[in-house]
Motif scaffolding. Sequence first.
Motif, PDB file in Angstrom:
ATOM      1  N   MET A   1      48.434  34.130 -90.548  1.00  0.00           N
ATOM      2  CA  MET A   1      49.640  33.520 -90.006  1.00  0.00           C
ATOM      3  C   MET A   1      50.032  34.264 -88.742  1.00  0.00           C
ATOM      4  O   MET A   1      49.872  35.477 -88.655  1.00  0.00           O
ATOM      5  N   ALA A   2      50.572  33.545 -87.842  1.00  0.00           N
ATOM      6  CA  ALA A   2      50.948  34.139 -86.551  1.00  0.00           C
ATOM      7  C   ALA A   2      52.366  34.664 -86.613  1.00  0.00           C
ATOM      8  O   ALA A   2      53.193  34.184 -87.372  1.00  0.00           O
ATOM      9  N   LEU A   3      52.645  35.645 -85.759  1.00  0.00           N
ATOM     10  CA  LEU A   3      53.978  36.245 -85.711  1.00  0.00           C
ATOM     11  C   LEU A   3      54.743  35.726 -84.510  1.00  0.00           C
ATOM     12  O   LEU A   3      54.165  35.257 -83.539  1.00  0.00           O
ATOM     13  N   GLY A   4      56.069  35.926 -84.537  1.00  0.00           N
ATOM     14  CA  GLY A   4      56.900  35.639 -83.353  1.00  0.00           C
ATOM     15  C   GLY A   4      57.239  34.185 -83.197  1.00  0.00           C
ATOM     16  O   GLY A   4      57.580  33.753 -82.110  1.00  0.00           O
ATOM     17  N   ARG A   5      57.114  33.343 -84.278  1.00  0.00           N
ATOM     18  CA  ARG A   5      57.461  31.929 -84.149  1.00  0.00           C
ATOM     19  C   ARG A   5      58.941  31.718 -84.393  1.00  0.00           C
ATOM     20  O   ARG A   5      59.607  32.534 -84.984  1.00  0.00           O
ATOM     21  N   SER A   6      59.418  30.540 -83.949  1.00  0.00           N
ATOM     22  CA  SER A   6      60.854  30.215 -84.066  1.00  0.00           C
ATOM     23  C   SER A   6      61.228  30.069 -85.512  1.00  0.00           C
ATOM     24  O   SER A   6      60.441  29.641 -86.362  1.00  0.00           O
ATOM     25  N   ARG A   7      62.498  30.403 -85.786  1.00  0.00           N
ATOM     26  CA  ARG A   7      63.035  30.266 -87.133  1.00  0.00           C
ATOM     27  C   ARG A   7      63.408  28.820 -87.418  1.00  0.00           C
ATOM     28  O   ARG A   7      63.713  28.051 -86.526  1.00  0.00           O
ATOM     29  N   ASN A   8      63.453  28.445 -88.675  1.00  0.00           N
ATOM     30  CA  ASN A   8      64.094  27.203 -89.099  1.00  0.00           C
ATOM     31  C   ASN A   8      64.945  27.493 -90.317  1.00  0.00           C
ATOM     32  O   ASN A   8      65.089  28.628 -90.719  1.00  0.00           O
ATOM     33  N   THR A  20      54.290  40.843 -98.314  1.00  0.00           N
ATOM     34  CA  THR A  20      53.178  40.800 -97.352  1.00  0.00           C
ATOM     35  C   THR A  20      53.712  40.796 -95.930  1.00  0.00           C
ATOM     36  O   THR A  20      53.213  41.517 -95.062  1.00  0.00           O
ATOM     37  N   ILE A  21      54.697  39.965 -95.722  1.00  0.00           N
ATOM     38  CA  ILE A  21      55.291  39.880 -94.376  1.00  0.00           C
ATOM     39  C   ILE A  21      55.871  41.229 -93.976  1.00  0.00           C
ATOM     40  O   ILE A  21      55.709  41.697 -92.844  1.00  0.00           O
ATOM     41  N   THR A  22      56.562  41.868 -94.897  1.00  0.00           N
ATOM     42  CA  THR A  22      57.171  43.168 -94.605  1.00  0.00           C
ATOM     43  C   THR A  22      56.117  44.197 -94.228  1.00  0.00           C
ATOM     44  O   THR A  22      56.282  44.981 -93.284  1.00  0.00           O
ATOM     45  N   THR A  23      55.023  44.193 -94.962  1.00  0.00           N
ATOM     46  CA  THR A  23      53.947  45.151 -94.668  1.00  0.00           C
ATOM     47  C   THR A  23      53.371  44.919 -93.294  1.00  0.00           C
ATOM     48  O   THR A  23      53.142  45.853 -92.517  1.00  0.00           O
ATOM     49  N   ILE A  24      53.141  43.649 -92.977  1.00  0.00           N
ATOM     50  CA  ILE A  24      52.548  43.315 -91.670  1.00  0.00           C
ATOM     51  C   ILE A  24      53.489  43.721 -90.542  1.00  0.00           C
ATOM     52  O   ILE A  24      53.074  44.305 -89.536  1.00  0.00           O
ATOM     53  N   VAL A  25      54.767  43.405 -90.743  1.00  0.00           N
ATOM     54  CA  VAL A  25      55.741  43.752 -89.704  1.00  0.00           C
ATOM     55  C   VAL A  25      55.815  45.251 -89.517  1.00  0.00           C
ATOM     56  O   VAL A  25      55.925  45.773 -88.396  1.00  0.00           O
ATOM     57  N   ASN A 153      59.155  34.846 -89.154  1.00  0.00           N
ATOM     58  CA  ASN A 153      60.047  35.872 -88.574  1.00  0.00           C
ATOM     59  C   ASN A 153      61.446  35.772 -89.168  1.00  0.00           C
ATOM     60  O   ASN A 153      62.120  36.761 -89.395  1.00  0.00           O
ATOM     61  N   SER A 154      61.891  34.522 -89.434  1.00  0.00           N
ATOM     62  CA  SER A 154      63.210  34.336 -90.026  1.00  0.00           C
ATOM     63  C   SER A 154      63.258  34.925 -91.424  1.00  0.00           C
ATOM     64  O   SER A 154      64.223  35.569 -91.815  1.00  0.00           O
ATOM     65  N   GLN A 155      62.204  34.697 -92.195  1.00  0.00           N
ATOM     66  CA  GLN A 155      62.179  35.250 -93.549  1.00  0.00           C
ATOM     67  C   GLN A 155      62.100  36.779 -93.512  1.00  0.00           C
ATOM     68  O   GLN A 155      62.725  37.465 -94.318  1.00  0.00           O
ATOM     69  N   ALA A 156      61.347  37.276 -92.557  1.00  0.00           N
ATOM     70  CA  ALA A 156      61.236  38.735 -92.468  1.00  0.00           C
ATOM     71  C   ALA A 156      62.560  39.371 -92.084  1.00  0.00           C
ATOM     72  O   ALA A 156      62.896  40.460 -92.524  1.00  0.00           O
ATOM     73  N   LYS A 157      63.307  38.684 -91.242  1.00  0.00           N
ATOM     74  CA  LYS A 157      64.603  39.227 -90.804  1.00  0.00           C
ATOM     75  C   LYS A 157      65.569  39.340 -91.943  1.00  0.00           C
ATOM     76  O   LYS A 157      66.412  40.212 -91.965  1.00  0.00           O
TER      77      LYS A 157
END
Length: 956
Positions: A1-8, A20-25, A153-157
């Motif tokens: 999955m790519a990073l830096g995409r717009s939130r919805n 997983t997202i947290t680790t990648i970030v 990115n929104s979920q990671a935030k």
Amino acid sequence: MALGRSRNNKRSSATSYTSTITTIVFIVVCVLGVWLLTSNTMVPPQTTQRTATTSNMGNAHISSIFQADKKDTTAYEDNPGELPHDAIKTTDGSRADNNNDTGGDDSISSQSTAGTTNPAEEVGSNIEKQESTSTPQETESGGNDQKENNVENSQAKESEEQEKQQVEHDNQVSEESSMTQKQQEENHEESISKTSEGNQSKQSNDGDQQGNNSEQEQQQADQGKESEDGNKGQEVNSVENAPPGESSNSQGNQQMDQNAETSLEEKSNLNAHMEDGSSQKGEQGQGNIPGEDNVQKDAGGSDGSSNKDPQAVIPEEEREKTIEEQQQQRQEDQQAEETTQKQEFSKEKMQKRASDSQLVDESPSEQNEKTDSHESQSDSSFPVGDSTEIPKESKESKKSWKTQATQSENQKERRQSDLEGSGAIYGYKWKLCNVTAGPDYIPCLDNEKAIHKLRTTKHFEHRERHCPEQGPTCLVPPPEGYQKPIEWPKSRDKIWYHNVPHPMLADVKGHQNWVKVTGEFLTFPGGGTQFIHGALHYIDFLQAAVANIKWGKHTRVVLDVGCGVASFGGYLFERDVLTMSFAPKDEHEAQVQFALERGIPAISAVMGSQRLQFPSRVFDIIHCARCRVPWHAEGGRLLLELNRVLRPGGFFVWSATPVYQKLEEDVEIWKEMTSLTASMCWELVTIQNDKLNSIGAAIYRKPRSNKCYEERKQNSPPMCKNDDDPNAAWYVPLQACMHWNPTEETERGFRWPVVWPRRLRTPPRWLNSSQMGIYGKPAPQDFLTDYDHWRKVVKTSYMSQLGISWSGVRNVMDMRAVYGGFAAALKDLQMWVMNVVNVDSPDTLPIIYERGLFGIYHDWCESFSTYPRTYDLLHADHLFSKLKKRCNLQPVMAEVDRIVRPGGKLIMRDESNTISEIENLLKSLHWEVHLTFSKNQEGILSAQKGTWRPDTYSDS
């Protein structure tokens, strides 16, 4: 999955997915941190923050981001410069202004962060900036990949663990962003001068619209605009002057490389993305994404309803008007800040100098008053009771009043000189007067060139006024060992010897108790030639001789001729009597200077060939105690001059040897005096002997009517011609004639004034209501208005707001008295006021005498007939603005400096431009200017003389 995409608005509930997202970030953040530490380059704030949420993006993709940033908002598309400083203001306006004045990295950094210093606040601010700034960049990029990345990115935030990790990174980013903004501002300060005038106007207008948003929106717009300007400015300007190793230089090189690699195809694609992003903003504006509404307002306008160019909505005239208002407000803020800084600096400087000088040391209460006076300068209103309530002189009233200039037929021709600008006056190099008189120099009495040209000195012409053609601009030095004068009432009995170092009078008159040398003091036992055993006994002796004298009630104003050291006038203060004492500057060296140093009013004058500079019929009693004046000579010319200034019904006290001694010369003089006084219709009231002092006194009374004059068998001395004005006194030769007494109720002198102190506040009976007063009201009403005004000014303003310790003030001069209201307001204080009526002003001096005060005619284009260092305070109300039309202000201020004691004060009220001129002159004389205040083109100034003197002498 790519990073830096717009939130919805969609959220994932899978815990494993979030981990997983947290680790990648976290990995991306670590990689980015290492890259930031090892790299010498730094990208603008938006790009840096985007990099924090983007991994493995190539230089080509970063280049496209920069190009997208350059076309982010059409409102700033053709604006290459930065926003004006007044378009975006920090929460701490005063701090921002100060930082702008001082410059430096700290000031720019504080502006970029809106003046916040709390680390926690910086963290929150940077998080919001990252969210709100990344949104428009990502939406304008377009594409499905960006949308998917935004979801992740929104979920990671929303993950708490991710936020904690980003806090540390954002702190670093915030610091780096601040540095980037500082470098961009420095670079663009140079590029601004190369932009067109139209772009600057649009830039100011855009800044004004941005100023309507919140502080967060202003910071976002500022950062976005600076990033855009950084790209454009670096394309136009060279970066050769940037110091090596700075991030701005590296950043500029990186951007230039990226711009060079961007193809035309990528530019067209980015334009398409920007249009898509513009449509996406309208859709996303309906969501709940934080900060997106604010970004939408920045991109589309202040109301968020349109993406049109704001410059197309606002007319050109309104933009220009807005720019002018911003510039004017910025200038006013800067002037106010400079004024405050100047006042603080002046206060510190004043306190330092005052503490260093023993001569002008003041009590702690006075220092508090000074502080209060400085604080009052910041107030928007004029000092209480001040200029706004002063009635203006009426032009029509001048037609109703005569002046000494028109009354004195043989008046000395006035000197005319061109005025010099304030710039030429300020910084004038003063020199010491190179004259024979030295510390006792009186320019109009020590004019040796004029005295040498006199054909005769038979009538004491050499003791009269002979002013130089050009007023001196040199300064008089004090005598060696000069000290701060002793204050009243102790000064009546002793003064410092070195202040008036003349022992001859003590040697000649010491046995008569005039003055004695006692150690470092000159002491005054209170005696005189005719009252060796004390003046008070002599005063009571005269009261007993004529009951109607009534010191301090019926008799208030006295003229003492040939006063010596003025002990008679000095002790009459205890009887509430005001005495004008005068004596020539003769072999009895410094006798008038002794008087003034003691705190007793006196002037240097002589009974010579000219009239005394007083109006007619003003003195209640005239006193001569062994005054050495030949009253009987030349048809009684000198005694007839006393008759002119003596009030009808007033007394002449003659205490001299012809009255009580039987020497041949004395007997002859007595016979001549008896014949002369009889022909003048003076009544010999009594002759009394004082056994204690072994003297005698003859007391005469002037008639109140003309009956005696009409019944005389011989017209000798003759009556003056009808066209001879008795009030003309400015350089008018003496004439051996008498003036008729008034015959009507409306004439001055027909009746005796009301008793003191009621006469002080009562308009004279002869003041005609049909005559317009100086300020345009009927004369009696004008008199009362002036009195009330000065009482209010003195009480509410002068006594508390000028930093003056009035307990140390004794000798006062009102340089431009009108009705004497200023002197009347000081009645209850232990001081006296010399009221000066200028020869070109309405002749109101008779009114001043009528109310129980005294004064003299004078022209301030010439020197005053007093010794140096003789007055504690000078008061000048609208004097200098009138005076500078006729003569140069430089010699006038040299004269002010001459007659004021070290530590003495000047209170000036005048037009604002004249206040500035005088302030410059005073500063060149090293006076301390304690207060200046202006309002409605009127101002007030309070200053204090120091001890400074030049080191060099003038040529002549």
